[in-house]
Design a protein around this motif. Structure first.
Motif, PDB file in Angstrom:
ATOM      1  N   ILE A 205       0.853  -1.208   0.000  1.00  0.00           N
ATOM      2  CA  ILE A 205       0.000   0.000   0.000  1.00  0.00           C
ATOM      3  C   ILE A 205       0.884   1.251   0.000  1.00  0.00           C
ATOM      4  CG2 ILE A 205      -1.693   1.311   1.349  1.00  0.00           C
ATOM      5  CD1 ILE A 205      -2.845  -1.386   2.221  1.00  0.00           C
ATOM      6  N   LEU A 206       1.989   1.181   0.743  1.00  0.00           N
ATOM      7  CA  LEU A 206       2.920   2.317   0.775  1.00  0.00           C
ATOM      8  C   LEU A 206       3.515   2.565  -0.618  1.00  0.00           C
ATOM      9  CD1 LEU A 206       4.559   4.433   2.282  1.00  0.00           C
ATOM     10  CD2 LEU A 206       6.092   2.647   3.047  1.00  0.00           C
ATOM     11  N   MET A 207       3.915   1.480  -1.293  1.00  0.00           N
ATOM     12  CA  MET A 207       4.474   1.618  -2.652  1.00  0.00           C
ATOM     13  C   MET A 207       3.441   2.231  -3.598  1.00  0.00           C
ATOM     14  SD  MET A 207       7.588   0.699  -2.782  1.00  0.00           S
ATOM     15  CE  MET A 207       7.814   1.311  -1.154  1.00  0.00           C
ATOM     16  N   GLN A 208       2.185   1.786  -3.430  1.00  0.00           N
ATOM     17  CA  GLN A 208       1.086   2.299  -4.255  1.00  0.00           C
ATOM     18  C   GLN A 208       0.895   3.799  -3.996  1.00  0.00           C
ATOM     19  OE1 GLN A 208      -2.275  -0.330  -3.559  1.00  0.00           O
ATOM     20  NE2 GLN A 208      -3.637   1.305  -4.284  1.00  0.00           N
ATOM     21  N   ALA A 209       0.935   4.199  -2.726  1.00  0.00           N
ATOM     22  CA  ALA A 209       0.753   5.617  -2.366  1.00  0.00           C
ATOM     23  C   ALA A 209       1.863   6.470  -2.974  1.00  0.00           C
ATOM     24  CB  ALA A 209       0.750   5.761  -0.843  1.00  0.00           C
ATOM     25  N   LEU A 210       3.089   5.950  -2.976  1.00  0.00           N
ATOM     26  CA  LEU A 210       4.222   6.707  -3.526  1.00  0.00           C
ATOM     27  C   LEU A 210       4.108   6.828  -5.036  1.00  0.00           C
ATOM     28  CD1 LEU A 210       7.083   5.259  -1.303  1.00  0.00           C
ATOM     29  CD2 LEU A 210       6.386   7.671  -1.407  1.00  0.00           C
ATOM     30  N   ARG A 211       3.727   5.716  -5.687  1.00  0.00           N
ATOM     31  CA  ARG A 211       3.574   5.748  -7.153  1.00  0.00           C
ATOM     32  C   ARG A 211       2.507   6.753  -7.547  1.00  0.00           C
ATOM     33  NH1 ARG A 211       4.246   0.163  -7.127  1.00  0.00           N
ATOM     34  NH2 ARG A 211       2.007  -0.156  -6.972  1.00  0.00           N
ATOM     35  N   ALA A 212       1.412   6.781  -6.777  1.00  0.00           N
ATOM     36  CA  ALA A 212       0.288   7.653  -7.122  1.00  0.00           C
ATOM     37  C   ALA A 212       0.510   9.084  -6.624  1.00  0.00           C
ATOM     38  CB  ALA A 212      -0.987   7.077  -6.518  1.00  0.00           C
ATOM     39  N   GLY A 213       1.505   9.299  -5.773  1.00  0.00           N
ATOM     40  CA  GLY A 213       1.708  10.629  -5.170  1.00  0.00           C
ATOM     41  C   GLY A 213       0.511  11.018  -4.312  1.00  0.00           C
ATOM     42  N   ASP A 214      -0.059  10.028  -3.609  1.00  0.00           N
ATOM     43  CA  ASP A 214      -1.312  10.233  -2.865  1.00  0.00           C
ATOM     44  C   ASP A 214      -1.018  10.421  -1.368  1.00  0.00           C
ATOM     45  OD1 ASP A 214      -3.659   9.897  -1.447  1.00  0.00           O
ATOM     46  OD2 ASP A 214      -4.414   8.293  -2.721  1.00  0.00           O
ATOM     47  N   LEU A 222       1.875   4.991   6.741  1.00  0.00           N
ATOM     48  CA  LEU A 222       3.069   5.208   7.574  1.00  0.00           C
ATOM     49  C   LEU A 222       3.116   4.167   8.690  1.00  0.00           C
ATOM     50  CD1 LEU A 222       2.949   9.111   8.090  1.00  0.00           C
ATOM     51  CD2 LEU A 222       4.382   7.822   6.472  1.00  0.00           C
ATOM     52  N   ASN A 223       4.274   3.578   8.904  1.00  0.00           N
ATOM     53  CA  ASN A 223       4.373   2.569   9.957  1.00  0.00           C
ATOM     54  C   ASN A 223       5.819   2.432  10.439  1.00  0.00           C
ATOM     55  OD1 ASN A 223       3.176   0.489  11.599  1.00  0.00           O
ATOM     56  ND2 ASN A 223       4.430  -0.924  10.404  1.00  0.00           N
ATOM     57  N   ASN A 224       5.976   2.401  11.740  1.00  0.00           N
ATOM     58  CA  ASN A 224       7.321   2.330  12.307  1.00  0.00           C
ATOM     59  C   ASN A 224       7.342   1.336  13.462  1.00  0.00           C
ATOM     60  OD1 ASN A 224       9.778   2.719  13.485  1.00  0.00           O
ATOM     61  ND2 ASN A 224       9.535   4.914  13.865  1.00  0.00           N
ATOM     62  N   ASP A 225       8.029   0.220  13.290  1.00  0.00           N
ATOM     63  CA  ASP A 225       8.109  -0.790  14.355  1.00  0.00           C
ATOM     64  C   ASP A 225       8.866  -0.296  15.585  1.00  0.00           C
ATOM     65  OD1 ASP A 225       6.709  -2.579  12.831  1.00  0.00           O
ATOM     66  OD2 ASP A 225       8.388  -3.940  12.432  1.00  0.00           O
ATOM     67  N   LEU A 226       9.633   0.793  15.438  1.00  0.00           N
ATOM     68  CA  LEU A 226      10.359   1.316  16.611  1.00  0.00           C
ATOM     69  C   LEU A 226       9.507   2.301  17.418  1.00  0.00           C
ATOM     70  CD1 LEU A 226      13.990   2.026  15.292  1.00  0.00           C
ATOM     71  CD2 LEU A 226      13.188   0.085  16.657  1.00  0.00           C
ATOM     72  N   GLN A 227       8.318   2.608  16.884  1.00  0.00           N
ATOM     73  CA  GLN A 227       7.528   3.663  17.540  1.00  0.00           C
ATOM     74  C   GLN A 227       7.142   3.306  18.976  1.00  0.00           C
ATOM     75  OE1 GLN A 227       4.997   6.072  15.259  1.00  0.00           O
ATOM     76  NE2 GLN A 227       3.245   5.923  16.632  1.00  0.00           N
ATOM     77  N   GLN A 228       6.685   2.061  19.157  1.00  0.00           N
ATOM     78  CA  GLN A 228       6.258   1.661  20.503  1.00  0.00           C
ATOM     79  C   GLN A 228       7.418   1.763  21.491  1.00  0.00           C
ATOM     80  OE1 GLN A 228       4.631  -2.303  20.581  1.00  0.00           O
ATOM     81  NE2 GLN A 228       3.811  -1.925  22.635  1.00  0.00           N
TER      82      GLN A 228
END
Ligand code: C5P
Length: 302
Positions: A205-214, A222-228
């Protein structure tokens, strides 16, 4: 005629995704990350000198070591050793990227020092060798040279460029004091103790968002495993994330190992509104806005 002064501009990064695998035998973690360069820059100037000297102005100037403890110094020293010459440079850092903030400011300075010294000493080091030296200096240094958007695998040093369209608007909430990257990874391991951790992979989904500029889709992806782990070490960041969420940010995330929080917004007007509100909230030390993607390390007029 050797150049008397060379200046290189290097961007900060945000990890749009940071998927962290189990710890490896060498103490690092296998990651799958999407690095994204944002238009917040450090400038590294190299001038003729004797031995290596380093001066620093701007973000964190009083707190950073100005000796071999600084990654920019180590970059100059490593490049000279690689070229088989005595290092001779006066380095100057003009910093806008927060220190120990999860935006790879130290890595940016190292990448800038590599390129600036290469220019000053007229070495013409091939790009693949610069990339290898960059990876030796730190996991995020190759991306600071590269810029744009790239998938990082291994410990983050193996890069694959990602094509994206359009540009994005960001607001960054900078915190008082930094977080140590090893401490955040260690906290992540502690929180996951006993769990089975899958191999990290990049989100479609992230790759799709970047391709579409959405930006709306990007905000959701957005997702970060270090966030917690960052929130566990710095619980006050939760209020920063929920404040921006309440104000309609499209997405919010702790940047890298934190404590900087990054928010994607619709446009410049929303960036200014959120920046003003965050500044007035007293929840963070300072606020910056930036567009993305930004170019990697490049020469500019001194
Ligand atoms: O490569 P760099 O020197 O920037 O890494 C700093 C520290 O961050 C490492 O010593 C390690 O503790 C942690 N790290 C990690 N896994 C990665 C990258 C960094 O555990 N992929």
């Amino acid at each position: 005629m050797p150049a008397e002064s060379v200046t290189v501009r290097v961007p900060a990064k945000v990890n749009l995704q940071l998927a962290v695998g189990p710890p490896r035998a060498d103490g690092y973690h296998e990651i799958a990350t999407v690095f994204h360069a944002v238009a917040l820059f450090d400038d590294v100037t190299a001038r003729e000198g004797t031995g290596i000297t380093l001066s620093i102005e701007g973000e964190g100037a009083g707190e950073l070591p100005a000796d071999a403890g600084n990654l920019a110094w180590r970059a100059a020293s490593l490049l000279a050793a690689h070229a088989g010459i005595e290092p001779a440079v006066r380095l100057h850092l003009r910093k806008s990227i927060p220190i120990a903030g999860g935006m790879a400011g130290g890595s940016a300075d190292a990448a800038g020092a590599l390129l600036a010294c290469d220019g000053l000493w007229q070495l013409g080091t091939p790009r693949d060798e610069l990339d290898r030296l960059a990876a030796e200096l730190g996991s995020d240094v190759p991306f600071a040279l590269h810029g744009g958007t790239a998938i990082g695998t291994g410990r983050g040093e193996r890069l694959t460029p990602v094509l994206s369209s359009g540009s994005f608007h960001w607001v960054f909430a900078l915190a008082d004091g930094g977080l140590s990257t090893p401490a955040v990874y260690a906290e992540c391991d502690r929180l996951r103790a006993g769990m089975s951790i899958p191999n990290p992979y990049v989100s479609d989904i992230l790759m799709q968002a970047l391709r579409a500029g959405d930006p709306i889709l990007l905000g959701k992806a957005l997702n970060n495993d270090l966030q917690q782990a960052a929130l566990s070490l710095r619980p006050s960041l939760k209020a920063v994330l929920s404040f921006a969420d309440d104000l309609g940010a499209l997405g919010g995330i702790v940047s890298g190992s934190g404590p900087t929080c990054a928010f994607i917004v619709r446009d410049e007007a929303q960036a200014i509104d959120l920046a003003v509100a965050l500044s007035a909230s007293g929840l963070c030390r300072t606020v910056k806005t930036a567009t993305s993607p930004a170019q990697g390390a490049r020469f500019i007029a001194s």
